[in-house]
Each structure stands twice: as structure tokens, then as C-alpha cells.
Design a protein around this motif. Sequence first.
Motif, short mmCIF file in Angstrom:
data_model
loop_
_atom_site.label_atom_id
_atom_site.label_comp_id
_atom_site.label_asym_id
_atom_site.label_seq_id
_atom_site.Cartn_x
_atom_site.Cartn_y
_atom_site.Cartn_z
N CYS A 113 6.05 2.80 -0.90
CA CYS A 113 5.25 1.63 -1.23
C CYS A 113 5.58 0.59 -0.17
O CYS A 113 6.67 0.01 -0.19
CB CYS A 113 5.64 1.15 -2.62
N VAL A 114 4.67 0.38 0.79
CA VAL A 114 4.97 -0.39 1.99
C VAL A 114 4.42 -1.82 1.91
O VAL A 114 3.28 -2.02 1.46
CB VAL A 114 4.39 0.31 3.23
N PHE A 115 5.21 -2.77 2.39
CA PHE A 115 4.78 -4.17 2.45
C PHE A 115 4.99 -4.71 3.85
O PHE A 115 5.91 -4.31 4.55
CB PHE A 115 5.59 -5.03 1.49
N SER A 116 4.15 -5.65 4.24
CA SER A 116 4.41 -6.35 5.50
C SER A 116 5.56 -7.33 5.25
O SER A 116 5.72 -7.85 4.14
CB SER A 116 3.17 -7.11 5.96
N ARG B 18 0.85 -1.18 0.00
CA ARG B 18 0.00 0.00 0.00
C ARG B 18 0.90 1.24 0.00
O ARG B 18 2.04 1.20 0.46
CB ARG B 18 -0.92 0.03 1.22
N THR B 19 0.39 2.35 -0.52
CA THR B 19 1.19 3.57 -0.53
C THR B 19 1.06 4.27 0.81
O THR B 19 0.07 4.12 1.53
CB THR B 19 0.73 4.55 -1.62
N ARG B 20 2.09 5.02 1.13
CA ARG B 20 2.03 5.81 2.35
C ARG B 20 2.80 7.09 2.14
O ARG B 20 3.88 7.07 1.53
CB ARG B 20 2.65 5.01 3.50
N LYS B 21 2.24 8.18 2.61
CA LYS B 21 2.91 9.47 2.49
C LYS B 21 3.48 9.85 3.85
O LYS B 21 2.85 9.65 4.87
CB LYS B 21 1.93 10.55 2.02
N LEU C 292 11.10 3.37 -1.54
CA LEU C 292 10.88 4.82 -1.56
C LEU C 292 10.55 5.28 -2.97
O LEU C 292 11.29 5.01 -3.91
CB LEU C 292 12.13 5.55 -1.04
N LEU C 293 9.41 5.96 -3.12
CA LEU C 293 8.98 6.42 -4.45
C LEU C 293 9.46 7.83 -4.73
O LEU C 293 9.92 8.14 -5.84
CB LEU C 293 7.45 6.35 -4.54
N SER C 294 9.33 8.71 -3.73
CA SER C 294 9.80 10.09 -3.92
C SER C 294 10.19 10.66 -2.57
O SER C 294 9.76 10.18 -1.53
CB SER C 294 8.69 10.94 -4.55
N GLY C 295 11.01 11.70 -2.59
CA GLY C 295 11.49 12.30 -1.35
C GLY C 295 12.83 11.71 -0.96
O GLY C 295 13.61 11.29 -1.80
N ALA C 296 13.11 11.69 0.34
CA ALA C 296 14.37 11.13 0.83
C ALA C 296 14.18 10.71 2.28
O ALA C 296 13.42 11.32 3.03
CB ALA C 296 15.49 12.16 0.71
N LEU C 297 14.92 9.66 2.68
CA LEU C 297 14.86 9.16 4.05
C LEU C 297 16.26 9.14 4.64
O LEU C 297 17.26 9.18 3.92
CB LEU C 297 14.31 7.73 4.07
N LYS C 298 16.32 9.09 5.96
CA LYS C 298 17.59 8.82 6.62
C LYS C 298 17.41 7.63 7.54
O LYS C 298 16.35 7.47 8.16
CB LYS C 298 18.08 10.04 7.40
N ILE C 299 18.44 6.79 7.61
CA ILE C 299 18.48 5.67 8.54
C ILE C 299 19.41 6.08 9.66
O ILE C 299 20.57 6.40 9.41
CB ILE C 299 18.98 4.39 7.86
N THR C 300 18.91 6.09 10.89
CA THR C 300 19.72 6.62 11.99
C THR C 300 19.72 5.70 13.19
O THR C 300 18.85 4.84 13.35
CB THR C 300 19.18 7.99 12.46
N SER C 301 20.71 5.89 14.04
CA SER C 301 20.70 5.24 15.33
C SER C 301 21.02 6.29 16.39
O SER C 301 21.72 7.25 16.11
CB SER C 301 21.72 4.11 15.38
#
Lengths: 226, 226
Positions: B104-107, B32-35, B55-64
Amino acid sequence: MSLACSTCPVRDRAACSVLGEAEREELAKAGRTRKLAKGETLFTAGMSAASCATLLSGALKITSTDADGRERILSLVHPSGFVGEMFAPYMRHDVVALGDSELCVFSGPAFAEAIDRYPKLSQALLRRTQEDLFASRELLALTGNASAEQRVSGALLSISRAASDSPCHLASRFDLPISRGELADMLGLTIETVSRMLTRFEREGAIRRDGKRGIELVDPALLPLS
Amino acid sequence: MSLACSTCPVRDRAACSVLGEAEREELAKAGRTRKLAKGETLFTAGMSAASCATLLSGALKITSTDADGRERILSLVHPSGFVGEMFAPYMRHDVVALGDSELCVFSGPAFAEAIDRYPKLSQALLRRTQEDLFASRELLALTGNASAEQRVSGALLSISRAASDSPCHLASRFDLPISRGELADMLGLTIETVSRMLTRFEREGAIRRDGKRGIELVDPALLPLS
DNA sequence: CGTTCAAATTGCTGTGCCGCAATCCACAAA
DNA sequence: TTTGTGGATTGCGGCACAGCAATTTGAACG
């Protein structure tokens, strides 16, 4: 030279363990064993042959050398670990034996073909690669903005965990697989600083040292960041 | 909610692009899509649901986040990038949107099943994960024992490369995708040090700054470590 | 048992980065 | 225009780590 999978020391842990007996023997025809002496180089960054291998015994380090000639250890490889390039046409990092080691080596194309043929194999490698990715990110987090004290204690705990049977249990007594210098290269510190931290931990009663490599965790709670 | 793959902006770059039309539509039923708005959290380290996303659009960061509460950026994710856990029962790191983003998210289990069904998908993910692994190790090498000067210049060159069309060509003019603070978190430095280095590079004539985010590479050869 | 040599330890000094605090700047709202 | 706000910049002092050098340790060998 063909391999005798039936006597392979990592028979039930390596990526190929997901294959059936027949499939595995078939794959083995494409590979060959290779022995490395301590310090010997398996791959050199930039070399142009795609090749990969499973580590059967011993230990490897994956390193990169910066402009100043300083070496940085990016990852340690333990038996059943997998190294190399299946897809890229050249090696991205150096791979060197930390001690006498034994490997099961495949050519890149041959292994890529095996992956095509055995879907389970690519799944197993995917899992393993994700583990490697998280290990790399853990190291990144550890060496990020932590103090020297935290880095060394983090490395001790991490190595202790790797030395014990279960990954969530600490071995109270173990041997460091690498020298002070290598530990320093891995943590982005100097030999002297690593040495000073170990001395401090011992003085504070957190650990006891036994020879150059032996470590006993007397009171892990005294280590910072636990 | 089902997805319209035919209008997907990363249709021909994402992992699922290796699938045929029919297979892809089938897979889409499981997702399913998620914004996400800027700053919103997708995954939190330790959360117990296995889940993953493209990731379809935008940008993410992976952090700890370490014991002292300091955040460390482990990786940037660009469109067509893949994040999350298919196998592990919990998330290992935080994943946060750097800007407004679409996913676009999946379980986890659903995606694991898809991997079982479509061998090509697991191969594509293997490749992608190996790329992520090398990117992580590059960052590890960069932040290892390099000076602040080298780290910032390395980051500039890396971002410039990412901003240009081809990965081996430098864009002479680009915008930083992240703030000073985020750049500092990524390089294991402080905001102030990053700022000082940029000021130094500009004073030495290597770069010119255009507003807060704009960077022009005037003379890349003046940057250390090139 | 002593010899040998590389690795490890320890002390000392210099410095590069951090941490704080005071501006400065760009942009938005009133 | 003024005011407010968040990020960026700059200056300054302190400290943790680097770098060098002298010494000690300990493992392998004869």
C-alpha cells in the motif's frame, strides 16, 4: 527539580525545540536534570523502569554485552540526542557516559503523556528515530563485510563529518571522541587492528596523528572506499 | 486507485490500524496498491522521490551495496511493516521483494500531511520505528564480534522465534524465508560458511534439515550462545 | 622536573573465514 | 526416462585478523 530551558545548550536542536515556549516549560516540569561522570551508567539492559532522556552535553554510548562478556558499541549519542524507552517496560541496551555529561531525564509514562498532548513532539521524535535507524543501518553496512581498513577509514570519515559543522563536509582536524578500544568495539575489531590501521594510514600519508586522540586528514582520497 | 481497507490483510496490525474507519478510508485515498514479483525492486538507494509503503503480503529486504558490489541485507520486512522516506528527499537503501508481494504505497508529502492531521498515526509510526531501530541494533550486536557459528545459530533462533506464534517461544519446525546466500549477506558471511555451519549443527545433532529450506530444532541447547 | 600508570603501538604466531572450484542435489522441462 | 539449471554442499589453500606479549607513549600528578 525544574529545568531552565532558556539556558539549555541544545535549546534549538533537541526534540523539544519544536514546542512553543509555554509548552516547553510545561514539559520541563515533568523532567529533571542529571549529571553523569565519565564511565557512569545511565541505563542497564533489562532494568525495569521505562525512562528516557535528552543529552545536553557530553557524549554517551549505547552498548550490548554478549555471552563472552565482550562489549559491542551499537551507537554513539551526541548532544541533543535522545535515548531510552517510552513504551517498553524494560531497557534493551546499556547506556554509559563516554565523558562527563548532562541530561534532561523524563519518566517513560510522563513523556508518553507529553507525546499525547503535543503532536509536534511525536513527529520530531519520529524524525529523530528514523535518523537513528539509518545511522544504525549505516554502521551495519560498514561493519558487514568490509575489511578492517575500510571499517576504520569509514569510521574516521564518519566522525570527521560529525565533528564538522555541516553533515556533508569533512573536518580536516578533529579529536576522536572515543578510545582505540571503544572504536574497536564499535567496528567489531580489536584494539591492535585499529591501531595498526591508523599506523598504516599515517605511513601512507592519508592522515597525521596528534597525540592519542587528535587526527588530521592530510589526504582523504588515500583512504579506501572514500 | 483507491484501496479497500475492509479487506486489507493487515487491517488490524499496520500503522494505520490506530485510525478510525472514516479516517482510514480518507488516508486510503492518498495511497494505491502495488504488486511486486519476486526479485522486483521497490526503491533504489539515491532515487529522488520521497515515498513510503506498508507491506500487505509477502516479504521485502532492505539492502545496501558496498563499493565492491557486495550486497548487505540490513533488514527483513514482514507484512504490516513500513518502509520508505517521509521526510528525506531521496532513498537511502534499496528495497527489494523477496517473494511475490503486495503493498500500500503513499507519496512522501501525502503521508507527511496525514501524519500532521492524525497525531495517532505519527505515534504508531514512532513506536514501529523504535522497534525497527532495536531490531537493527540486535542484528548489529549479533554480527559484531561473534563467530560464524554464533551468527548462524543466532539467526536460526531468531527466525524460529519469528515463525512461532509468540515472540518468546521457539518453533521446533520451520522454513527459512531466505536462501543461503541471503542469509550469508545478512550475517556478513559467505554462502559456503553458512552451509558449513548448518552441516556442523546437523552433524552435532542440534538440528535436522528437511529439503533446502526446512529446519527442525532437535536440540537447541547444543547451539552456541543459546 | 621526574614519576606513574593506563593506553597505545608493534612484532609474532595461530586460525577462522574467505574464495575458488568441483561436485551434488532437487526440481522442471522435454 | 534424459537433460538442464540453479542452489547447496564439500574440499582445499591462502590470507587477514585475532590473540598474546613486550615495549613505548603520553597525560596527569606530585
